[in-house]
Scaffold this active site. Structure first.
Site, PDB file in Angstrom:
ATOM      1  CG  HIS A  16      22.396  66.930 -26.773  1.00 44.96           C
ATOM      2  ND1 HIS A  16      22.096  65.018 -27.411  1.00 44.96           N
ATOM      3  CD2 HIS A  16      20.887  67.933 -27.842  1.00 44.96           C
ATOM      4  CE1 HIS A  16      21.004  65.313 -28.260  1.00 44.96           C
ATOM      5  NE2 HIS A  16      20.284  66.930 -28.314  1.00 44.96           N
ATOM      6  CG  ASP A  18      19.592  69.491 -30.752  1.00 47.62           C
ATOM      7  OD1 ASP A  18      19.228  68.340 -31.400  1.00 47.62           O
ATOM      8  OD2 ASP A  18      18.742  69.659 -29.564  1.00 47.62           O
ATOM      9  CD  GLU A 111      18.830  62.825 -29.672  1.00 51.62           C
ATOM     10  OE1 GLU A 111      18.679  64.186 -29.654  1.00 51.62           O
ATOM     11  OE2 GLU A 111      17.637  63.254 -27.833  1.00 51.62           O
ATOM     12  CG  HIS A 138      14.135  62.104 -29.746  1.00 48.40           C
ATOM     13  ND1 HIS A 138      13.186  63.037 -29.337  1.00 48.40           N
ATOM     14  CD2 HIS A 138      15.656  62.942 -29.571  1.00 48.40           C
ATOM     15  CE1 HIS A 138      13.795  63.988 -29.937  1.00 48.40           C
ATOM     16  NE2 HIS A 138      15.174  64.085 -29.167  1.00 48.40           N
ATOM     17  CG  HIS A 184      14.524  61.941 -25.137  1.00 48.57           C
ATOM     18  ND1 HIS A 184      13.753  62.649 -26.227  1.00 48.57           N
ATOM     19  CD2 HIS A 184      15.542  62.941 -26.273  1.00 48.57           C
ATOM     20  CE1 HIS A 184      14.220  64.364 -26.102  1.00 48.57           C
ATOM     21  NE2 HIS A 184      15.518  64.088 -26.372  1.00 48.57           N
ATOM     22  CG  HIS A 205      20.031  66.055 -23.648  1.00 54.09           C
ATOM     23  ND1 HIS A 205      20.051  64.848 -24.661  1.00 54.09           N
ATOM     24  CD2 HIS A 205      18.561  66.420 -24.691  1.00 54.09           C
ATOM     25  CE1 HIS A 205      19.379  64.737 -25.900  1.00 54.09           C
ATOM     26  NE2 HIS A 205      17.950  65.225 -25.925  1.00 54.09           N
ATOM     27  CG  ASP A 274      18.542  70.122 -25.624  1.00 52.23           C
ATOM     28  OD1 ASP A 274      18.387  69.880 -27.692  1.00 52.23           O
ATOM     29  OD2 ASP A 274      16.912  69.865 -25.590  1.00 52.23           O
TER      30      ASP A 274
END
Length: 389
Positions: A16, A18, A111, A138, A184, A205, A274
């Site tokens: 993971h 971003d 996600e 999420h 999440h 994650h 992450d």
């Protein structure tokens, strides 16, 4: 939030990151105006890459979440085709082939389940575009699954963390061969999915709740269910999830690896990262080029090279392969036609398919609708009686 994750694999797999979020925020996804080899203001570029994801706010739910997800998939696919270091993959065999060619294999994940707008056909179309994983929530609930946080007060359902339609989503992901991601989600939703899914699942994650009691982390009782499912938890590096403070050390992070290994074994662990999603990471682990630091720390703690090879690559490939086997075993099943009840979606932007005249006649909301309905009725009666002398 919804998040289209760009999962990448080279000699190792880290689940993971971003970066795609940062491309949207800083560059509006305009790849022609940037050089991915050397980026500033981010923790990731090609020279430092292991994996990344794309980010859209939860506010897109009930609005344009599907469009935004498509745009993020578009930029990921463009990266995978316009930069020779990358290669889009959709199967374990393609992952292995990509490793042989020394390419960075791109595996697309969504996600945030609100990306599909509570539509199984939309889920299937994302699969056709190359999506091979989706997290069910999420930071906000969906109409059919529950988030680990209550920041957004939407779709609150006491004692119903995974609805009938939510189970249909899991079933369809199993049938397609799409990995179910429980990061999440609430513990209750995760538990319900682990009891229902025919295929192994992942926490892409998340870290240990025992070490840091943040709701985004996974408690030991849920880790045991994950092991029984043959699934995987991929440890998050974000400092507040590691030390429960804004600052953390590599030792704090290694404590999560040690604890999870003690509870369910090294074959159930991966690396979640992450980067470019969180804003604070352990000292010495500020970007993706620093992954060797945590490996060195685990070697000092007597982790074997075989265990670390599993954590870095083999465990994820094993889960992905088992998901594909379940898909193959379900090849006799036709696509699900399950639909979510409109009252559960409660979305004013969703069109209810009715004949316009009938819709007006049954409506009690507008006097003009009633007047039109009566006029149509009188007209029909007049035409009917005109046939009789």
């Amino acid at each position: 939030m919804l998040n289209v994750a760009f999962l990448t694999l080279s000699s190792s797999f880290c689940s993971h990151n971003d970066l795609a979020l940062r491309l949207r925020i800083h560059h509006n996804n305009q790849l022609s105006k940037i050089n991915l080899t050397h980026l500033t203001r981010v923790a990731t570029d090609i020279s430092r890459l292991r994996m990344f994801a794309a980010y859209i706010l939860c506010g897109a739910q009930d609005m344009d979440a599907v469009r935004l997800t498509l745009e993020q998939i578009d930029v990921i696919r463009r990266i995978c085709t316009e930069y020779p270091d990358f290669e889009l993959v959709t199967s374990t065999q393609e992952v292995r082939d990509s490793m042989t060619r020394r390419k960075i294999a791109c595996l697309i994940s969504i996600e945030g389940g609100h990306s599909i707008d509570s539509s199984l056909p939309a889920l299937r179309m994302f699969y056709q575009l190359g999506v091979r994983s989706m997290s069910l929530t999420h930071s906000c609930n969906t109409p059919w699954a529950e988030s680990s946080t209550n920041y957004y007060k939407v779709f609150v359902r006491p004692n119903n963390s995974l609805t009938t339609f939510g189970k249909a989503v899991v079933d369809e992901m199993n049938r397609l061969g799409m990995i179910v991601d429980l990061s999440h989600t609430s513990s209750e939703t995760a538990s319900a999915v682990l009891s229902h899914s025919k295929a192994p699942v992942i926490f892409s994650h998340s870290s240990s709740y025992k070490i840091c009691n943040n709701s985004r982390n996974v408690p030991d009782w849920l880790l045991h269910k994950l092991k029984n499912n043959r699934g995987l938890i991929m440890v998050n590096f974000y400092s507040p999830f590691i030390s429960c403070q804004n600052e953390a050390t590599v030792s704090h992070l290694a404590d999560h690896f040690d604890h999870i290994k003690e509870v369910i074994g090294a074959k159930s662990i991966g690396i979640g990262g992450d980067f470019d999603g969180g804003t604070s990471f352990p000292v010495g682990l500020e970007d993706v080029s620093k992954y060797p630091v945590i490996i060195q720390e685990l070697l000092k703690r007597k982790w074997t090279e075989e265990e670390l090879a599993d954590v870095l690559r083999n465990n994820f490939l094993r889960v992905f392969e088992e998901v594909e086997k379940v898909r193959n075993n379900l090849s006799w099943k036709k696509p699900s036609e399950e639909e979510i009840p409109l009252k559960e979606v409660a979305n004013k932007c969703r069109l209810e398919l009715k004949q316009p005249i009938l819709q007006e006649l049954v409506s009690n909301q507008s006097p003009s609708f009633k007047a039109k309905g009566l006029n149509l009725l009188f007209l029909a009666l007049a035409l009917l009686f005109s046939f009789f002398p």
